[in-house]
Design an enzyme around this catalytic site. Structure first.
Site, PDB file in Angstrom:
ATOM      1  N   ARG A  44       0.812  -1.229   0.000  1.00 39.10           N
ATOM      2  CA  ARG A  44       0.000   0.000   0.000  1.00 39.10           C
ATOM      3  C   ARG A  44       0.843   1.275   0.000  1.00 39.10           C
ATOM      4  NH1 ARG A  44      -1.567   2.696   4.010  1.00 39.10           N
ATOM      5  NH2 ARG A  44      -1.425   0.974   5.497  1.00 39.10           N
ATOM      6  N   TYR A  98     -16.278  10.930 -17.980  1.00 37.77           N
ATOM      7  CA  TYR A  98     -16.591   9.522 -17.709  1.00 37.77           C
ATOM      8  C   TYR A  98     -17.608   9.481 -16.554  1.00 37.77           C
ATOM      9  CZ  TYR A  98     -15.994   4.862 -15.801  1.00 37.77           C
ATOM     10  OH  TYR A  98     -16.227   3.612 -15.312  1.00 37.77           O
ATOM     11  N   ASP A 170      -7.700  12.882 -18.363  1.00 40.08           N
ATOM     12  CA  ASP A 170      -7.985  11.455 -18.437  1.00 40.08           C
ATOM     13  C   ASP A 170      -7.686  11.051 -19.887  1.00 40.08           C
ATOM     14  OD1 ASP A 170      -9.182   8.950 -18.790  1.00 40.08           O
ATOM     15  OD2 ASP A 170     -10.762   9.371 -17.316  1.00 40.08           O
ATOM     16  N   LYS A 195      -8.696  -0.492 -19.481  1.00 36.28           N
ATOM     17  CA  LYS A 195      -9.078  -0.388 -20.881  1.00 36.28           C
ATOM     18  C   LYS A 195      -7.887  -0.786 -21.772  1.00 36.28           C
ATOM     19  CE  LYS A 195     -12.620   1.000 -18.639  1.00 36.28           C
ATOM     20  NZ  LYS A 195     -12.953   2.387 -18.381  1.00 36.28           N
TER      21      LYS A 195
HETATM   22  C1  PLP Z   1     -13.325   3.120 -17.294  1.00 37.61           C
HETATM   23  C2  PLP Z   1     -12.914   4.538 -17.233  1.00 37.61           C
HETATM   24  C3  PLP Z   1     -12.563   5.153 -16.026  1.00 37.61           C
HETATM   25  C4  PLP Z   1     -12.621   4.433 -14.703  1.00 37.61           C
HETATM   26  O1  PLP Z   1     -11.722   3.401 -14.641  1.00 37.61           O
HETATM   27  P1  PLP Z   1     -11.928   2.070 -13.718  1.00 37.61           P
HETATM   28  O2  PLP Z   1     -10.723   1.281 -14.035  1.00 37.61           O
HETATM   29  O3  PLP Z   1     -13.225   1.469 -14.118  1.00 37.61           O
HETATM   30  O4  PLP Z   1     -11.949   2.563 -12.304  1.00 37.61           O
HETATM   31  C5  PLP Z   1     -12.154   6.456 -16.067  1.00 37.61           C
HETATM   32  N1  PLP Z   1     -12.118   7.159 -17.223  1.00 37.61           N
HETATM   33  C6  PLP Z   1     -12.462   6.613 -18.398  1.00 37.61           C
HETATM   34  C7  PLP Z   1     -12.411   7.434 -19.635  1.00 37.61           C
HETATM   35  C8  PLP Z   1     -12.875   5.291 -18.449  1.00 37.61           C
HETATM   36  O5  PLP Z   1     -13.239   4.760 -19.618  1.00 37.61           O
END
Ligand code: PLP
Length: 375
Positions: A44, A98, A170, A195
């Protein structure tokens, strides 16, 4: 290590001194020797050797100084926001966030005394109008979900710099292969590694990269929030990233092919893809992206969108994105289902809008699947 393909394979790899094996060894312990050390080693604390090595790999891909991996994209996002925002601060978020980020911002920040504005669009001029005395950061997401709107990264970074504000992006939809916001002046780049970085729909993880000083602040907060990634998944993610550049080439090619075919298809009303010349921000996308990514959305005409999804044989109706398998979902039934009809209209989310995460299969097979589902 400048070439992305080489960095994907080699950047950050831990040398296995004992055997000379080519892969980073996995460190599974949660208990480590401490005598003589300034800082304890503990999962952690984000300082296990594999975890640090993977952070370096992702930082190298983003051309940033320092990186960290988290147990999810949201763990990265919340750790970053809480690392830099405190009571009395104000933050600016672009529209089209998101869903998880939008929900967190709109239901949690206020109770910590943090003010925010969500911009009506994704234009830096509009962000400029929202800057107040207590504004601390600007948060963007490009291309956006699900309409693939493109925000001008450099213009946002320049605006923020001249106002002494921090910028966060992001970068999930683009991936660190197609877009490098850090050298364009963005301070902190975040990924949902669930992703494209993971890429096989079997890992939940997140990442953030930045300069060394910012990263120390993020790590400090993250240690308290506790969103570290376990050793086995760290290894799987490192393994996945080795093929990221190759996968992205195929995602880019397939999505461009499908976007162009769907654009001229009589049963398709609209196509949203930054690689199409008619996309309203295509010129900005060309400037800041080296590939347009594997995500596209479209609206179908004269056919029930649910029936269309049921008719598909190869492309699976399922949520999430960025994997080698092509999947499709209806934003109106998933990410945006809690919006009222008017809110959906304002956001441009129609009931016949479908979001396609284009995989790495043969592009003709994907096109045939869509065509047979329409007819
Ligand atoms: C899926 C996603 C998130 C969140 O990610 P997790 O791994 O599900 O916590 C944030 N931003 C975008 C653009 C996403 O597609």
């Amino acid at each position: 290590m400048n070439s992305p393909k080489t960095a994907c394979v080699h950047a950050g790899t831990l040398f296995d001194e004992k055997t000379g094996g080519v892969n980073s060894p996995i460190y599974t312990s949660t208990s480590f020797a401490y005598l003589g050390l300034d800082e304890a080693v503990y999962p952690r604390y984000f300082n296990i050797p594999n975890t640090e090595a993977l952070g370096k790999k992702i930082a190298a891909l983003e051309q940033a100084d320092s990186g960290m991996v988290f147990s999810s994209g949201m763990a990265a996002i919340t750790s970053v926001l809480f690392a830099f925002l405190r009571q009395g601060d104000h933050a600016i978020f672009q529209t089209g966030l998101y869903g998880g980020t939008f929900h967190f911002v709109t239901t949690r920040l206020e109770r910590f005394g943090i003010e925010y504005d969500i911009s009506v669009n994704n234009e830096p001029a509009t962000f400029a109008g929202l800057i107040k005395e207590n504004t601390r950061l600007i948060y963007i997401e490009t291309p956006s979900n699900p309409l693939l709107k493109v925000t001008d990264i450099k213009a946002t970074a320049d605006l923020a710099r001249s106002n002494n504000l921090l910028t966060v992006i992001d970068n999930t939809f683009a991936s660190p292969i197609n877009q490098h916001p850090y050298p364009l002046g963005i301070d902190i780049v975040i990924h949902s590694a669930t992703k494209y970085l993971g890429g096989h729909a079997d890992i939940c993880a997140g990442a953030a990269v930045s300069g060394k000083e910012n990263m120390l602040k993020i790590r400090d907060m993250a240690r308290g929030l506790g969103g570290s990634l376990n050793a086995q998944t760290v290894y799987l993610l490192e393994r996945s990233i080795k093929t990221l550049a190759l996968r992205m080439e195929q995602h880019n090619r397939n999505a461009q092919f499908l976007a162009e075919k769907l654009f001229v298809h009589p049963a398709i009303e609209k196509v949203y893809y930054p690689g199409l010349t008619h996309h309203p921000e295509h010129e900005i996308a060309r400037r800041q992206m080296s590939g347009f990514g594997g995500m596209l959305s479209f609206e179908i005409r004269d056919l029930d969108p649910v029936q269309f999804q049921r008719n598909l044989k190869l492309i699976r109706p399922s949520v999430s994105l960025g994997g080698v398998d092509s999947i499709i979902c209806s934003p109106a039934l998933t990410s945006h289902r809690h919006l009222s009809p008017q809110e959906k209209k304002n956001e441009g989310i129609s009931d016949n809008l479908l979001r396609l995460s284009v995989g790495i299969e043969d592009a003709d097979d994907l096109l045939h699947d869509i065509e047979q589902a329409i007819s």
